[in-house]
Design a protein around this motif. Structure first.
Motif, PDB file in Angstrom:
ATOM      1  N   ASN A 147       0.658  -1.194  -0.066  1.00 27.44           N
ATOM      2  CA  ASN A 147      -0.004  -0.061  -0.076  1.00 27.44           C
ATOM      3  C   ASN A 147       0.961   1.406  -0.077  1.00 27.44           C
ATOM      4  O   ASN A 147       1.964   1.130   0.543  1.00 27.44           O
ATOM      5  N   SER A 150      -2.786   4.447  -2.057  1.00 28.53           N
ATOM      6  CA  SER A 150      -3.970   3.694  -1.478  1.00 28.53           C
ATOM      7  C   SER A 150      -5.081   4.662  -0.625  1.00 28.53           C
ATOM      8  O   SER A 150      -6.155   4.429  -0.707  1.00 28.53           O
ATOM      9  N   LEU A 178      -7.131   1.726   5.771  1.00 28.77           N
ATOM     10  CA  LEU A 178      -5.670   1.719   6.022  1.00 28.77           C
ATOM     11  C   LEU A 178      -5.022   2.684   6.805  1.00 28.77           C
ATOM     12  O   LEU A 178      -4.148   2.204   7.475  1.00 28.77           O
TER      13      LEU A 178
END
Length: 104
Positions: free
Chosen positions: A25, A57, A94
């Protein structure tokens, strides 16, 4: 006051490779009053680059003060998000992984 460059150095020292195992990511940090940078995590390794990444990301938008507070543990990232001091674009879940990748 701690600068973005200081935070980047701290991130390099705190990186938890175990938490990054299998992860691919890119975390873009858009600093409203400072220099933008990104952290590209690739299966236990990472690199920090200046400027903007072509395909992040998640993008985290905040001031230098908020970044410093979060990375030093003085500010809770979720509280900063709820208070509007931190905005996220892309895969917001994330952002919650940053604490594992760069522990206090």
């Amino acid at each position: 006051m701690t600068s973005v460059a200081d935070i980047i150095e701290q991130m390099k020292a705190k990186f938890n490779a175990d938490a990054a195992a299998g992860m691919e990511n890119v975390f873009q940090f858009s600093i409203e009053d400072g220099d933008d940078f990104f952290v590209a995590v690739n299966d236990g390794n990472f690199e920090i680059g200046s400027g903007s990444h072509d395909d992040p990301s998640v993008t985290l938008i905040m001031s230098t003060e908020t970044l410093v507070g979060i990375m030093t543990g003085e500010t809770d990232g979720m509280q900063a998000f709820m208070a509007g001091q931190l905005r996220a674009e892309g895969d917001m879940m994330l952002a919650t992984k940053l604490g594992e990748l760069f522990p206090q």
